[in-house]
Scaffold this active site. Structure first.
Site, short mmCIF file in Angstrom:
data_model
loop_
_atom_site.label_atom_id
_atom_site.label_comp_id
_atom_site.label_asym_id
_atom_site.label_seq_id
_atom_site.Cartn_x
_atom_site.Cartn_y
_atom_site.Cartn_z
N ASN A 73 0.85 -1.19 0.00
CA ASN A 73 0.00 0.00 0.00
C ASN A 73 0.88 1.24 0.00
O ASN A 73 2.11 1.13 0.00
CB ASN A 73 -0.98 -0.02 1.19
CG ASN A 73 -0.24 -0.03 2.51
OD1 ASN A 73 0.44 0.92 2.85
ND2 ASN A 73 -0.36 -1.14 3.25
N ASP B 196 -4.46 -6.59 5.33
CA ASP B 196 -5.37 -7.50 6.02
C ASP B 196 -5.22 -8.93 5.51
O ASP B 196 -5.55 -9.88 6.21
CB ASP B 196 -6.82 -7.03 5.83
CG ASP B 196 -7.08 -5.75 6.63
OD1 ASP B 196 -6.54 -5.66 7.75
OD2 ASP B 196 -7.76 -4.85 6.12
N LYS C 214 9.73 -16.37 -10.27
CA LYS C 214 8.83 -15.37 -10.86
C LYS C 214 7.71 -16.09 -11.60
O LYS C 214 7.99 -16.89 -12.51
CB LYS C 214 9.63 -14.50 -11.83
CG LYS C 214 8.82 -13.37 -12.42
CD LYS C 214 9.67 -12.53 -13.35
CE LYS C 214 8.80 -11.56 -14.11
NZ LYS C 214 9.47 -10.98 -15.24
N PHE D 104 -4.96 3.51 14.95
CA PHE D 104 -5.32 4.45 13.90
C PHE D 104 -6.49 3.87 13.13
O PHE D 104 -6.67 2.63 13.10
CB PHE D 104 -4.16 4.67 12.92
CG PHE D 104 -3.29 5.84 13.27
CD1 PHE D 104 -2.47 5.81 14.39
CD2 PHE D 104 -3.28 6.98 12.47
CE1 PHE D 104 -1.66 6.89 14.70
CE2 PHE D 104 -2.47 8.07 12.77
CZ PHE D 104 -1.66 8.03 13.89
O1 PMT Z 1 2.74 6.27 6.48
P1 PMT Z 1 2.14 7.58 5.96
O2 PMT Z 1 2.34 7.74 4.47
O3 PMT Z 1 2.59 8.76 6.77
O4 PMT Z 1 0.56 7.46 6.15
C1 PMT Z 1 0.02 7.42 7.42
C2 PMT Z 1 -1.20 6.48 7.50
C3 PMT Z 1 -2.28 6.99 6.58
C4 PMT Z 1 -0.78 5.07 7.08
C5 PMT Z 1 -1.66 6.50 9.00
O5 PMT Z 1 -2.03 7.80 9.36
C6 PMT Z 1 -2.83 5.55 9.23
O6 PMT Z 1 -3.98 5.88 9.05
N1 PMT Z 1 -2.50 4.28 9.62
C7 PMT Z 1 -3.48 3.20 9.79
C8 PMT Z 1 -3.81 2.63 8.44
C9 PMT Z 1 -4.71 1.44 8.52
O7 PMT Z 1 -4.32 0.39 8.14
O8 PMT Z 1 -5.88 1.63 9.10
P2 PMT Z 1 -6.99 0.48 9.35
O9 PMT Z 1 -8.22 1.26 9.66
O10 PMT Z 1 -7.00 -0.48 8.23
O11 PMT Z 1 -6.43 -0.27 10.62
C10 PMT Z 1 -6.88 0.04 11.94
C11 PMT Z 1 -5.77 -0.16 12.92
O12 PMT Z 1 -5.45 -1.54 13.04
C12 PMT Z 1 -4.46 0.56 12.61
O13 PMT Z 1 -3.91 1.03 13.82
C13 PMT Z 1 -3.58 -0.56 12.04
O14 PMT Z 1 -2.20 -0.32 12.31
C14 PMT Z 1 -4.09 -1.76 12.83
N2 PMT Z 1 -3.98 -3.06 12.12
C15 PMT Z 1 -4.72 -3.29 11.00
C16 PMT Z 1 -4.67 -4.55 10.42
C17 PMT Z 1 -3.84 -5.54 10.98
N3 PMT Z 1 -3.74 -6.74 10.43
N4 PMT Z 1 -3.12 -5.26 12.08
C18 PMT Z 1 -3.18 -4.04 12.65
O15 PMT Z 1 -2.50 -3.80 13.66
#
Ligand code: PMT
Length: 391
Positions: free
Chosen positions: A203, A273, A283, A319
């Site tokens: 991503n 995810d 490859k 986040f």
């Molecule tokens: O890195 P930059 O370019 O500065 O961009 C910052 C950002 C946009 C990546 C950051 O601000 C941000 O939003 N990060 C979270 C992105 C995300 O994956 O969000 P989510 O809503 O899908 O996940 C929710 C939370 O679960 C997040 O804290 C994520 O780290 C966590 N997660 C998600 C999936 C997973 N398998 N494990 C996790 O820990």
């Protein structure tokens, strides 16, 4: 606080005595250092009188290593004005005058620069690359501002006013060292999920938000375990330990290993995810007109796992990156993953989210309190997140 004001050779040096006066008025002890060129614009007598201390400018004064004793004395180094020359020298490791030697020796303590130069010099790719390098090392920039320049034209390159620099320094000094007995985990960047030996699912996360959080926590005195996915960013801070991983499973292993010894964690990584069920060790060839199908399996949710492991007194901050129903989705994640806070950023806000230097967030607490930020630099957003969730 003991502050060293380092002055380099730009016309804005004439404003520095006012900065020194403001810092002294705010209760700081100030010592000045200047390059020879700076002393063409502001006198030794003025700087020594206003600071109340001898000026350091002569690198070759007999038998002395003053840049070392001065850097031991100083708790913060402020370079104002910071010319394109000093920015270029330090980002390339050159130390040949009073300020560049100080800058290279001044590790592990806050450094603030107030750049000032002609607008075309500021826009030059070499200067922008050097600024990015210095920011990557944790050096903070105040300005430059847009306005009339010494060369008579208007543009970006004017040194921030002394009041603005002094206000910024005040905000840094109140923030410092409040978490000095604590250890925090931060996750940053994207994850790459391998498809074969040359391809992956990834991503657009750059790691900027997570690195800014690690810096802010370290500035607040915490030891930081930074677990990051692939990114070109680096952080040079004695309190930050960086572990580089590639995939969600690797990030999961690193984060769950350190979390039990932490006071808290802020998870800003954009974790995939799903990952391919199988990774080919060669490859993969084109599959022809029928297209190609990848079987994906779910990755472990690091945040939810830490939410399950969380002990009394540990703080957990997640986040949420959303595109619609933002608050409801964030609230749902906060509860489901057993968080204390969730930081919502929306891809519908211009200048927020992936890749950019800025962000705009809403911090939602478990008890329902909301705190919204304006669009700010990721460094400022990180400080707000740390102040709200960790201090
Ligand atoms: O890195 P930059 O370019 O500065 O961009 C910052 C950002 C946009 C990546 C950051 O601000 C941000 O939003 N990060 C979270 C992105 C995300 O994956 O969000 P989510 O809503 O899908 O996940 C929710 C939370 O679960 C997040 O804290 C994520 O780290 C966590 N997660 C998600 C999936 C997973 N398998 N494990 C996790 O820990």
């Amino acid at each position: 606080m003991r502050i060293i004001v380092g002055i380099t050779g730009g016309i804005a040096a004439y404003k520095v005595p006012e900065l020194v006066r403001l810092l002294k008025k705010a209760g700081h002890e100030v010592r000045c250092a200047a390059t020879e060129h700076a002393l063409e614009f502001v006198t030794r007598v003025t700087l020594e009188t206003i600071s109340g201390n001898a000026l350091y400018s002569d690198l070759f004064a007999s038998g002395r290593t003053e840049h070392i004793s001065l850097k031991d004395w100083g708790e913060m180094l402020v370079v104002a004005p910071a010319t394109a020359n000093i920015i270029g020298k330090v980002s390339n490791g050159i130390a040949d005058d009073a300020i560049s030697t100080l800058l290279l020796a001044f590790s592990g303590k806050p450094v603030v620069m107030a750049p000032a130069m002609n607008y075309e010099m500021w826009a030059h790719p070499a200067v922008q690359r050097n600024i990015a390098t210095l920011k990557g090392w944790g050096i903070r920039m105040v300005g430059p501002e847009v306005g009339e320049l010494a060369c008579g034209v208007s543009g970006t390159g004017r040194m921030a006013e002394p009041e603005q620099i002094a206000t910024y320094i005040a905000s840094l000094s109140t923030f410092n060292f409040q978490l000095s007995t604590q250890k925090w985990l931060v996750t940053a960047g994207p994850t790459y999920e391998r498809i074969d030996s040359v391809r992956f699912i990834g991503n657009y996360s750059s790691g900027k938000m997570g690195f800014a959080l690690a810096q802010a926590l370290a500035d607040a005195g915490a030891d930081v375990e930074l677990v990051t996915g692939p990114t070109a960013l680096t952080i040079e801070h004695p309190r930050v330990k960086t572990t580089r991983v590639e995939s969600a499973c690797e990030m999961f292993a690193a984060a769950t290993a350190v979390f039990p010894g932490c006071n808290g964690a802020i998870l800003s990584a954009a974790v995939a995810d799903y990952r391919p069920a199988e990774c080919a060790n060669h490859k993969l060839k084109k599959q022809g007109d029928e297209g190609m199908h990848l079987d994906l399996v779910q990755n472990p949710d690091i945040l939810a796992t830490l939410g399950g492991m969380k002990k009394e007194g540990q703080r957990l901050v997640g986040f949420a990156l959303e595109t619609d129903n933002e608050e409801a989705n964030a609230q749902r994640k906060l509860e489901k993953k057993n968080l204390d806070y969730i930081v919502l950023n929306s891809l519908r806000d211009a200048g927020a989210g992936f890749g950019v230097d800025t962000n705009k967030v809403t911090i939602i607490a478990r008890d329902g309190r909301h705190k919204e930020s304006p669009l700010m630099s990721k460094q400022e957003v990180a400080r707000m997140i740390v102040e709200t969730t960790a201090l």
